[in-house]
Design a protein around this motif. Structure first.
Motif, PDB file in Angstrom:
ATOM      1  N   ASN A 229       0.799  -1.221   0.000  1.00 39.18           N
ATOM      2  CA  ASN A 229       0.000   0.000   0.000  1.00 39.18           C
ATOM      3  C   ASN A 229       0.832   1.272   0.000  1.00 39.18           C
ATOM      4  OD1 ASN A 229       0.709  -0.805   2.746  1.00 39.18           O
ATOM      5  ND2 ASN A 229      -0.506   0.959   3.422  1.00 39.18           N
TER       6      ASN A 229
ATOM      7  N   ALA B  94      -1.193  -6.984  -1.175  1.00 40.20           N
ATOM      8  CA  ALA B  94      -1.600  -7.367   0.178  1.00 40.20           C
ATOM      9  C   ALA B  94      -1.034  -6.388   1.192  1.00 40.20           C
ATOM     10  CB  ALA B  94      -1.112  -8.784   0.486  1.00 40.20           C
ATOM     11  N   SER B  95      -1.906  -5.901   2.072  1.00 37.93           N
ATOM     12  CA  SER B  95      -1.445  -4.954   3.090  1.00 37.93           C
ATOM     13  C   SER B  95      -2.503  -4.793   4.163  1.00 37.93           C
ATOM     14  CB  SER B  95      -1.155  -3.583   2.457  1.00 37.93           C
ATOM     15  OG  SER B  95      -2.359  -2.943   2.073  1.00 37.93           O
TER      16      SER B  95
ATOM     17  N   PRO C  37      -5.682  -2.302   2.462  1.00 35.52           N
ATOM     18  CA  PRO C  37      -5.868  -2.612   1.039  1.00 35.52           C
ATOM     19  C   PRO C  37      -6.571  -1.503   0.279  1.00 35.52           C
ATOM     20  CG  PRO C  37      -7.381  -3.888   2.405  1.00 35.52           C
ATOM     21  CD  PRO C  37      -6.411  -3.244   3.338  1.00 35.52           C
ATOM     22  N   GLU C  38      -7.382  -0.704   0.976  1.00 37.25           N
ATOM     23  CA  GLU C  38      -8.064   0.388   0.291  1.00 37.25           C
ATOM     24  C   GLU C  38      -7.074   1.433  -0.224  1.00 37.25           C
ATOM     25  OE1 GLU C  38      -7.801   1.346   4.669  1.00 37.25           O
ATOM     26  OE2 GLU C  38      -8.306  -0.403   3.449  1.00 37.25           O
TER      27      GLU C  38
ATOM     28  N   ALA D   2      -3.952   0.722  -1.212  1.00 35.56           N
ATOM     29  CA  ALA D   2      -3.326   0.113  -2.389  1.00 35.56           C
ATOM     30  C   ALA D   2      -4.252   0.204  -3.593  1.00 35.56           C
ATOM     31  CB  ALA D   2      -2.966  -1.339  -2.097  1.00 35.56           C
TER      32      ALA D   2
ATOM     33  N   ALA E  29      -6.650  -6.161  -4.408  1.00 37.75           N
ATOM     34  CA  ALA E  29      -6.126  -5.663  -3.136  1.00 37.75           C
ATOM     35  C   ALA E  29      -6.771  -6.452  -2.009  1.00 37.75           C
ATOM     36  CB  ALA E  29      -6.417  -4.177  -2.984  1.00 37.75           C
ATOM     37  N   VAL E  30      -5.944  -7.089  -1.184  1.00 37.38           N
ATOM     38  CA  VAL E  30      -6.464  -7.943  -0.116  1.00 37.38           C
ATOM     39  C   VAL E  30      -5.901  -7.498   1.231  1.00 37.38           C
ATOM     40  CG1 VAL E  30      -6.744  -9.927  -1.648  1.00 37.38           C
ATOM     41  CG2 VAL E  30      -4.606  -9.643  -0.369  1.00 37.38           C
ATOM     42  N   PRO E  31      -6.677  -7.686   2.300  1.00 37.02           N
ATOM     43  CA  PRO E  31      -6.173  -7.338   3.637  1.00 37.02           C
ATOM     44  C   PRO E  31      -5.166  -8.370   4.124  1.00 37.02           C
ATOM     45  CG  PRO E  31      -8.356  -8.308   3.806  1.00 37.02           C
ATOM     46  CD  PRO E  31      -8.069  -8.157   2.339  1.00 37.02           C
TER      47      PRO E  31
ATOM     48  N   ALA F  12      -5.293 -14.803   2.431  1.00 39.09           N
ATOM     49  CA  ALA F  12      -4.865 -13.907   1.353  1.00 39.09           C
ATOM     50  C   ALA F  12      -4.341 -14.697   0.161  1.00 39.09           C
ATOM     51  CB  ALA F  12      -3.799 -12.942   1.869  1.00 39.09           C
TER      52      ALA F  12
END
Length: 278
Positions: free
Chosen positions: A10, A31-32, A35-36, A38, A51-53, A65
């Protein structure tokens, strides 16, 4: 079209690597913990971006993930272990909780993500794992002992798994960045020791001030790191480690010279412990 899985994507180096991969026409799982951020920064990539949490300290979340990545893109060709932070301060002045958090993120977080991805890579009989180390994984620095320790740990781990995974067609490379102009030294990223010990106060404050003055004036351009990875992916030979930046290259070369000089200086003593030759 390759599929990438990038942690800490991100912001900073992770974000720039993701941007380079998307620009190359590849697909990216960013992934972060945010994610929003990123998704907003990498917008316009359509269905090539997911984009994944991911909090890498959470092993279960790492598994989820990776599952999401495979569900979206079917495979993982490039894993980039980038998530991490720097715990700064003299060793004695860093609390047990701070030490635990440093290793949980930089070391065990990397382990969680890699363990989640390895069954996929083995089944494919292909893939390339990149782990972002640092020039502090090559040489120690005062007031950074815990951060150095995590990067030294990743050095030995990465080099070792590279030997274990070669038979499955999986390649492993360490990237050794020097100082890059990101938010890595901002208060939101770097952490300072929490135990007040008077004997260390002057040195710690001087080091903290030096980092603040150096911040956002680093020589390295983070937008160019992704191109380094792309070049390695296309290379015929797979390097164990690659210095990234002029300062990292100088550190790597100096470290090699120091090893040779110390080995030669203590050669006779080193050899004195063997049994006599028959």
């Amino acid at each position: 079209m390759r599929s990438w899985f990038i942690t800490g994507a991100n912001r900073g180096i992770g974000l720039e690597i993701a941007r380079s991969a998307l620009t190359a026409g590849d697909r990216v799982v960013a992934a972060s913990r945010k994610p929003e951020d990123a998704a907003a920064a990498l917008g316009g990539s359509g269905d090539r971006l997911l984009a994944v949490p991911l909090d890498v300290t959470n092993a279960d979340q790492a598994q989820e993930a990776v599952k999401a990545a495979v569900a979206a893109f079917g495979r993982i060709d490039v894993l980039v272990n980038n998530a991490g932070f720097a715990q700064i301060g003299p060793f004695e002045a860093i609390s047990h909780e701070q030490i635990q958090r440093q290793f949980d993120t930089n070391v065990f977080g990397t382990f969680h993500v890699t363990r989640a991805a390895l069954p996929i890579l083995r089944a494919q009989r292909s893939g390339h794992i990149f782990t972002i180390s640092s020039l502090v994984g090559l040489v120690g620095f005062g007031n950074s002992s815990l951060y150095c320790a995590t990067k030294f740990a990743l050095e030995g781990w990465s080099e070792s798994i590279g030997q274990e995974l070669a038979e499955f067609g999986i390649k492993v490379t360490l990237l050794e960045p020097g100082q890059f102009r990101t938010d890595f030294l901002d208060q939101t990223s770097v952490k300072f020791s929490g135990l007040g010990i008077d004997d260390y106060k002057a040195g710690s404050e001087a080091h903290k001030a030096a980092l603040a003055g150096f911040n956002h004036h680093q020589q390295g351009d983070p937008s160019k790191i992704g191109k380094v990875i792309l070049a390695i992916l296309d290379a015929e030979e797979t390097p164990v480690r690659v210095a990234v930046g002029s300062d990292a290259l100088a550190t790597l070369q100096a470290r090699g010279d120091t090893f040779h000089a110390q080995a030669d200086a203590w050669r006779a003593l080193s050899l004195s412990t063997d049994f006599p030759s028959a």
